[in-house]
Design a protein around this motif. Structure first.
Motif, PDB file in Angstrom:
ATOM      1  N   GLU A   1       0.662  -4.952   3.932  1.00 15.35           N
ATOM      2  CA  GLU A   1       0.261  -4.475   2.612  1.00 15.35           C
ATOM      3  C   GLU A   1      -1.005  -3.634   2.686  1.00 15.35           C
ATOM      4  OE1 GLU A   1       0.877  -7.622   3.459  1.00 15.35           O
ATOM      5  OE2 GLU A   1       2.428  -8.399   2.142  1.00 15.35           O
ATOM      6  N   MET A   2      -1.923  -4.039   3.544  1.00 17.94           N
ATOM      7  CA  MET A   2      -3.169  -3.306   3.717  1.00 17.94           C
ATOM      8  C   MET A   2      -2.890  -1.880   4.203  1.00 17.94           C
ATOM      9  SD  MET A   2      -6.256  -4.268   6.353  1.00 17.94           S
ATOM     10  CE  MET A   2      -5.180  -4.156   7.787  1.00 17.94           C
ATOM     11  N   LEU A   3      -2.022  -1.732   5.176  1.00 15.43           N
ATOM     12  CA  LEU A   3      -1.716  -0.410   5.719  1.00 15.43           C
ATOM     13  C   LEU A   3      -0.896   0.426   4.736  1.00 15.43           C
ATOM     14  CD1 LEU A   3      -1.065  -1.445   9.408  1.00 15.43           C
ATOM     15  CD2 LEU A   3      -3.070  -0.277   8.472  1.00 15.43           C
ATOM     16  N   GLN A   4       0.020  -0.226   4.000  1.00 18.99           N
ATOM     17  CA  GLN A   4       0.764   0.500   2.971  1.00 18.99           C
ATOM     18  C   GLN A   4      -0.177   1.018   1.883  1.00 18.99           C
ATOM     19  OE1 GLN A   4       3.578  -2.514   1.759  1.00 18.99           O
ATOM     20  NE2 GLN A   4       5.223  -1.610   2.978  1.00 18.99           N
ATOM     21  N   ALA A   5      -1.117   0.179   1.479  1.00 17.56           N
ATOM     22  CA  ALA A   5      -2.066   0.574   0.442  1.00 17.56           C
ATOM     23  C   ALA A   5      -2.945   1.721   0.919  1.00 17.56           C
ATOM     24  CB  ALA A   5      -2.909  -0.622   0.020  1.00 17.56           C
ATOM     25  N   LEU A   6      -3.355   1.697   2.176  1.00 17.51           N
ATOM     26  CA  LEU A   6      -4.157   2.792   2.725  1.00 17.51           C
ATOM     27  C   LEU A   6      -3.381   4.106   2.651  1.00 17.51           C
ATOM     28  CD1 LEU A   6      -6.700   3.798   4.260  1.00 17.51           C
ATOM     29  CD2 LEU A   6      -5.466   3.272   6.371  1.00 17.51           C
ATOM     30  N   GLU A   7      -2.123   4.054   2.979  1.00 17.84           N
ATOM     31  CA  GLU A   7      -1.291   5.256   2.963  1.00 17.84           C
ATOM     32  C   GLU A   7      -1.065   5.766   1.541  1.00 17.84           C
ATOM     33  OE1 GLU A   7       3.103   6.714   4.460  1.00 17.84           O
ATOM     34  OE2 GLU A   7       2.275   4.856   5.229  1.00 17.84           O
ATOM     35  N   CYS A   8      -0.947   4.861   0.572  1.00 15.07           N
ATOM     36  CA  CYS A   8      -0.628   5.241  -0.804  1.00 15.07           C
ATOM     37  C   CYS A   8      -1.858   5.451  -1.680  1.00 15.07           C
ATOM     38  CB  CYS A   8       0.278   4.174  -1.432  1.00 15.07           C
ATOM     39  SG  CYS A   8       1.892   4.068  -0.632  1.00 15.07           S
ATOM     40  N   PHE A   9      -3.047   5.263  -1.140  1.00 18.13           N
ATOM     41  CA  PHE A   9      -4.276   5.439  -1.892  1.00 18.13           C
ATOM     42  C   PHE A   9      -4.490   6.929  -2.144  1.00 18.13           C
ATOM     43  CE2 PHE A   9      -8.814   5.348  -2.736  1.00 18.13           C
ATOM     44  CZ  PHE A   9      -8.960   4.162  -3.429  1.00 18.13           C
ATOM     45  N   THR A  10      -4.544   7.324  -3.405  1.00 17.87           N
ATOM     46  CA  THR A  10      -4.571   8.742  -3.769  1.00 17.87           C
ATOM     47  C   THR A  10      -5.976   9.209  -4.152  1.00 17.87           C
ATOM     48  OG1 THR A  10      -4.166   8.297  -6.109  1.00 17.87           O
ATOM     49  CG2 THR A  10      -2.221   8.531  -4.686  1.00 17.87           C
ATOM     50  N   THR A  11      -6.081  10.507  -4.364  1.00 22.03           N
ATOM     51  CA  THR A  11      -7.335  11.081  -4.842  1.00 22.03           C
ATOM     52  C   THR A  11      -7.696  10.509  -6.214  1.00 22.03           C
ATOM     53  OG1 THR A  11      -6.895  13.108  -3.623  1.00 22.03           O
ATOM     54  CG2 THR A  11      -8.518  13.256  -5.383  1.00 22.03           C
ATOM     55  N   GLN A  12      -6.690  10.284  -7.059  1.00 20.97           N
ATOM     56  CA  GLN A  12      -6.961   9.702  -8.375  1.00 20.97           C
ATOM     57  C   GLN A  12      -7.512   8.285  -8.239  1.00 20.97           C
ATOM     58  OE1 GLN A  12      -6.854  11.259 -11.451  1.00 20.97           O
ATOM     59  NE2 GLN A  12      -7.943   9.394 -12.041  1.00 20.97           N
ATOM     60  N   HIS A  13      -6.973   7.508  -7.303  1.00 28.94           N
ATOM     61  CA  HIS A  13      -7.521   6.167  -7.054  1.00 28.94           C
ATOM     62  C   HIS A  13      -8.983   6.268  -6.627  1.00 28.94           C
ATOM     63  CE1 HIS A  13      -3.160   4.944  -6.217  1.00 28.94           C
ATOM     64  NE2 HIS A  13      -3.520   4.371  -7.366  1.00 28.94           N
ATOM     65  N   ALA A  14      -9.280   7.206  -5.733  1.00 29.06           N
ATOM     66  CA  ALA A  14     -10.659   7.381  -5.263  1.00 29.06           C
ATOM     67  C   ALA A  14     -11.566   7.781  -6.419  1.00 29.06           C
ATOM     68  CB  ALA A  14     -10.711   8.423  -4.153  1.00 29.06           C
ATOM     69  N   ARG A  15     -11.084   8.684  -7.256  1.00 33.24           N
ATOM     70  CA  ARG A  15     -11.875   9.129  -8.405  1.00 33.24           C
ATOM     71  C   ARG A  15     -12.160   7.953  -9.347  1.00 33.24           C
ATOM     72  NH1 ARG A  15      -8.523  13.106 -10.623  1.00 33.24           N
ATOM     73  NH2 ARG A  15      -9.198  14.373  -8.867  1.00 33.24           N
ATOM     74  N   ASP A  16     -11.132   7.163  -9.655  1.00 32.49           N
ATOM     75  CA  ASP A  16     -11.303   5.996 -10.535  1.00 32.49           C
ATOM     76  C   ASP A  16     -12.270   4.979  -9.931  1.00 32.49           C
ATOM     77  OD1 ASP A  16      -9.508   7.180 -12.276  1.00 32.49           O
ATOM     78  OD2 ASP A  16      -7.816   5.910 -11.671  1.00 32.49           O
ATOM     79  N   ALA A  17     -12.128   4.745  -8.645  1.00 32.86           N
ATOM     80  CA  ALA A  17     -13.020   3.800  -7.965  1.00 32.86           C
ATOM     81  C   ALA A  17     -14.451   4.327  -7.954  1.00 32.86           C
ATOM     82  CB  ALA A  17     -12.539   3.546  -6.544  1.00 32.86           C
ATOM     83  N   GLY A  18     -14.610   5.624  -7.753  1.00 31.28           N
ATOM     84  CA  GLY A  18     -15.936   6.219  -7.779  1.00 31.28           C
ATOM     85  C   GLY A  18     -16.614   6.047  -9.124  1.00 31.28           C
ATOM     86  N   HIS A  19     -15.852   6.294 -10.204  1.00 32.19           N
ATOM     87  CA  HIS A  19     -16.400   6.084 -11.549  1.00 32.19           C
ATOM     88  C   HIS A  19     -16.786   4.626 -11.754  1.00 32.19           C
ATOM     89  CE1 HIS A  19     -15.587  10.127 -12.784  1.00 32.19           C
ATOM     90  NE2 HIS A  19     -14.272   9.994 -12.748  1.00 32.19           N
ATOM     91  N   LEU A  20     -15.955   3.737 -11.259  1.00 36.06           N
ATOM     92  CA  LEU A  20     -16.214   2.298 -11.386  1.00 36.06           C
ATOM     93  C   LEU A  20     -17.493   1.899 -10.649  1.00 36.06           C
ATOM     94  CD1 LEU A  20     -15.226  -0.467 -12.355  1.00 36.06           C
ATOM     95  CD2 LEU A  20     -13.773  -0.564 -10.334  1.00 36.06           C
ATOM     96  N   MET A  21     -17.647   2.367  -9.415  1.00 36.15           N
ATOM     97  CA  MET A  21     -18.839   2.032  -8.637  1.00 36.15           C
ATOM     98  C   MET A  21     -20.103   2.614  -9.269  1.00 36.15           C
ATOM     99  SD  MET A  21     -17.711   2.178  -4.631  1.00 36.15           S
ATOM    100  CE  MET A  21     -16.813   3.718  -4.660  1.00 36.15           C
ATOM    101  N   LEU A  22     -20.023   3.867  -9.746  1.00 40.77           N
ATOM    102  CA  LEU A  22     -21.189   4.497 -10.357  1.00 40.77           C
ATOM    103  C   LEU A  22     -21.578   3.803 -11.665  1.00 40.77           C
ATOM    104  CD1 LEU A  22     -20.362   8.246  -9.680  1.00 40.77           C
ATOM    105  CD2 LEU A  22     -22.138   6.868  -8.578  1.00 40.77           C
TER     106      LEU A  22
END
Length: 122
Positions: free
Chosen positions: A66-87
């Motif tokens: 699951e960890m490797l599948q999630a790494l492969e499917c992690f998108t730019t939108q996920h990164a953007r959402d996570a970035g907003h969350l962290m900030l």
């Protein structure tokens, strides 16, 4: 310790997404044994422009597949959402409960991306 990693760049901000299996990365006190997780790292530049603060978000995964599948499917939108969350958390704009709810929603979004791509999780 790390199996694989990716760098996602969005609007001038870089995110390092890692598939990790080490208890040192967890830090939430929820698990005591070996763990599998996605970690997302980025940085926040200080007001003076001379220093920065590292930010990390950890998303627990049930297992290695699951960890490797999630790494492969992690998108730019996920990164953007996570970035907003962290900030937002760094700026104390979210309560602990709001942060945990938003974090959970992000994890569900990543899991949904895995299910869309592979038909199942794991």
């Amino acid at each position: 310790m790390f199996r694989f990693c990716r760098i996602i760049e969005d609007r001038g901000r870089q995110y390092l997404v890692r598939a990790a299996n080490d208890t040192a990365l967890i830090g939430f006190g929820r698990q005591t044994g070996p763990a599998t997780a996605l970690t997302l790292d980025t940085w926040l530049t200080a007001a003076d422009g001379w220093d920065w603060k590292n930010l990390r978000l950890t998303m627990m995964m049930p297992g290695h597949v699951e960890m490797l599948q999630a790494l492969e499917c992690f998108t730019t939108q996920h990164a953007r959402d996570a970035g907003h969350l962290m900030l937002a958390r760094q700026a104390d704009q979210l309560t602990k409960e709001e942060f945990e709810e938003s974090h959970y929603t992000l994890v569900l979004s990543v899991w949904a991306a895995v299910i869309r791509r592979y038909g199942s999780f794991g």
